[in-house]
Write a protein that holds these residues in place. Structure first.
Motif, PDB file in Angstrom:
ATOM      1  N   TYR A  28       7.316  -4.274  -1.768  1.00  0.00           N
ATOM      2  CA  TYR A  28       6.579  -3.314  -2.566  1.00  0.00           C
ATOM      3  C   TYR A  28       7.544  -2.244  -3.069  1.00  0.00           C
ATOM      4  O   TYR A  28       8.439  -1.816  -2.342  1.00  0.00           O
ATOM      5  N   ARG A  32       4.726   2.041  -5.655  1.00  0.00           N
ATOM      6  CA  ARG A  32       3.473   1.461  -5.148  1.00  0.00           C
ATOM      7  C   ARG A  32       3.164   1.980  -3.745  1.00  0.00           C
ATOM      8  O   ARG A  32       2.012   2.264  -3.410  1.00  0.00           O
ATOM      9  N   LYS A  33       4.195   2.125  -2.912  1.00  0.00           N
ATOM     10  CA  LYS A  33       3.995   2.656  -1.564  1.00  0.00           C
ATOM     11  C   LYS A  33       3.476   4.091  -1.626  1.00  0.00           C
ATOM     12  O   LYS A  33       2.532   4.451  -0.924  1.00  0.00           O
ATOM     13  N   SER A  35       1.931   5.510  -4.073  1.00  0.00           N
ATOM     14  CA  SER A  35       0.574   5.482  -4.624  1.00  0.00           C
ATOM     15  C   SER A  35      -0.441   5.173  -3.522  1.00  0.00           C
ATOM     16  O   SER A  35      -1.502   5.801  -3.445  1.00  0.00           O
ATOM     17  N   ALA A  36      -0.116   4.222  -2.671  1.00  0.00           N
ATOM     18  CA  ALA A  36      -1.012   3.866  -1.565  1.00  0.00           C
ATOM     19  C   ALA A  36      -1.143   5.027  -0.579  1.00  0.00           C
ATOM     20  O   ALA A  36      -2.244   5.321  -0.096  1.00  0.00           O
ATOM     21  N   LYS A  39      -3.448   7.619  -2.007  1.00  0.00           N
ATOM     22  CA  LYS A  39      -4.849   7.217  -1.843  1.00  0.00           C
ATOM     23  C   LYS A  39      -5.313   7.498  -0.412  1.00  0.00           C
ATOM     24  O   LYS A  39      -6.425   7.950  -0.180  1.00  0.00           O
ATOM     25  N   TYR A  40      -4.435   7.222   0.549  1.00  0.00           N
ATOM     26  CA  TYR A  40      -4.739   7.500   1.954  1.00  0.00           C
ATOM     27  C   TYR A  40      -5.063   8.986   2.132  1.00  0.00           C
ATOM     28  O   TYR A  40      -6.047   9.338   2.776  1.00  0.00           O
ATOM     29  N   ALA A  50      -8.145   3.019   1.683  1.00  0.00           N
ATOM     30  CA  ALA A  50      -6.937   3.226   0.877  1.00  0.00           C
ATOM     31  C   ALA A  50      -6.173   1.920   0.701  1.00  0.00           C
ATOM     32  O   ALA A  50      -5.686   1.612  -0.396  1.00  0.00           O
ATOM     33  N   ASP A  53      -8.190  -0.367  -1.744  1.00  0.00           N
ATOM     34  CA  ASP A  53      -8.114   0.097  -3.135  1.00  0.00           C
ATOM     35  C   ASP A  53      -6.706  -0.022  -3.709  1.00  0.00           C
ATOM     36  O   ASP A  53      -6.537  -0.155  -4.919  1.00  0.00           O
ATOM     37  N   SER A  54      -5.692   0.028  -2.851  1.00  0.00           N
ATOM     38  CA  SER A  54      -4.307  -0.087  -3.314  1.00  0.00           C
ATOM     39  C   SER A  54      -3.844  -1.531  -3.409  1.00  0.00           C
ATOM     40  O   SER A  54      -2.800  -1.816  -3.983  1.00  0.00           O
ATOM     41  N   LEU A  61       0.331  -0.211   5.125  1.00  0.00           N
ATOM     42  CA  LEU A  61       0.023   1.181   4.815  1.00  0.00           C
ATOM     43  C   LEU A  61       0.118   2.050   6.069  1.00  0.00           C
ATOM     44  O   LEU A  61       0.659   3.154   6.032  1.00  0.00           O
TER      45      LEU A  61
END
Length: 145
Positions: A28, A32-33, A35-36, A39-40, A50, A53-54, A61
């Motif tokens: 990844y 992207r990490k 972004s995840a 979300k968390y 999270a 959705d990611s 995660l």
């Protein structure tokens, strides 16, 4: 008859090979990490939501969040250690490698109270990399003016 036995052996061998093959790992990107992880944080620490959705595995995660937390604590501690050495040098006191290593072990106990201090050696190699990262040098006093 011999060709039928060979065909059966070949099928068994192919089946065994398929079951023992390793799963391809997925890399990844940092974007992207992050972004995840955002979300968390956005979902108030809801790891499952999270991750879903990611589009990343929950375990990944969870590991990234843990590394982020440890990394922040470690970075604050190392910066403190570096600043403390600089302050001592400003006072005209020589800072030697053994002092830095002893302070680093002390900080390790504070930052990672659940870890055994034996997991962090503060070796000569660690000290060398620390001095390079923080643009520090150790010099001997040869004469006083």
């Amino acid at each position: 008859m011999a060709s039928e036995e060979f065909a059966e052996e070949l099928e068994v061998a192919e089946t065994e090979t398929e079951s023992t093959e390793r799963k391809a790992s997925i890399s990844y990107t940092v974007k992207r990490k992050l972004s995840a992880i955002e979300k968390y944080d956005e979902y108030g620490g809801n790891l499952s939501r999270a991750a879903r959705d990611s589009g990343v595995p929950r375990s990944n995660l969870q590991r990234w969040v843990k590394k982020r937390t440890n990394s922040r604590r470690y970075t604050r501690s190392v910066n403190f250690l570096s600043e403390r050495g600089a302050d001592i040098r400003k006072d005209g006191i020589a800072v030697h490698g053994e002092f830095i290593k002893a302070q680093a072990k002390k900080l390790f106990k504070e930052v990672y109270p659940d870890e055994d201090v034996e997991n962090f050696k503060a070796s000569n190699g660690w000290l060398q990399k620390f001095t390079v990262r923080h643009d520090s040098t150790f010099r001997c006093v040869t004469s006083q003016r």
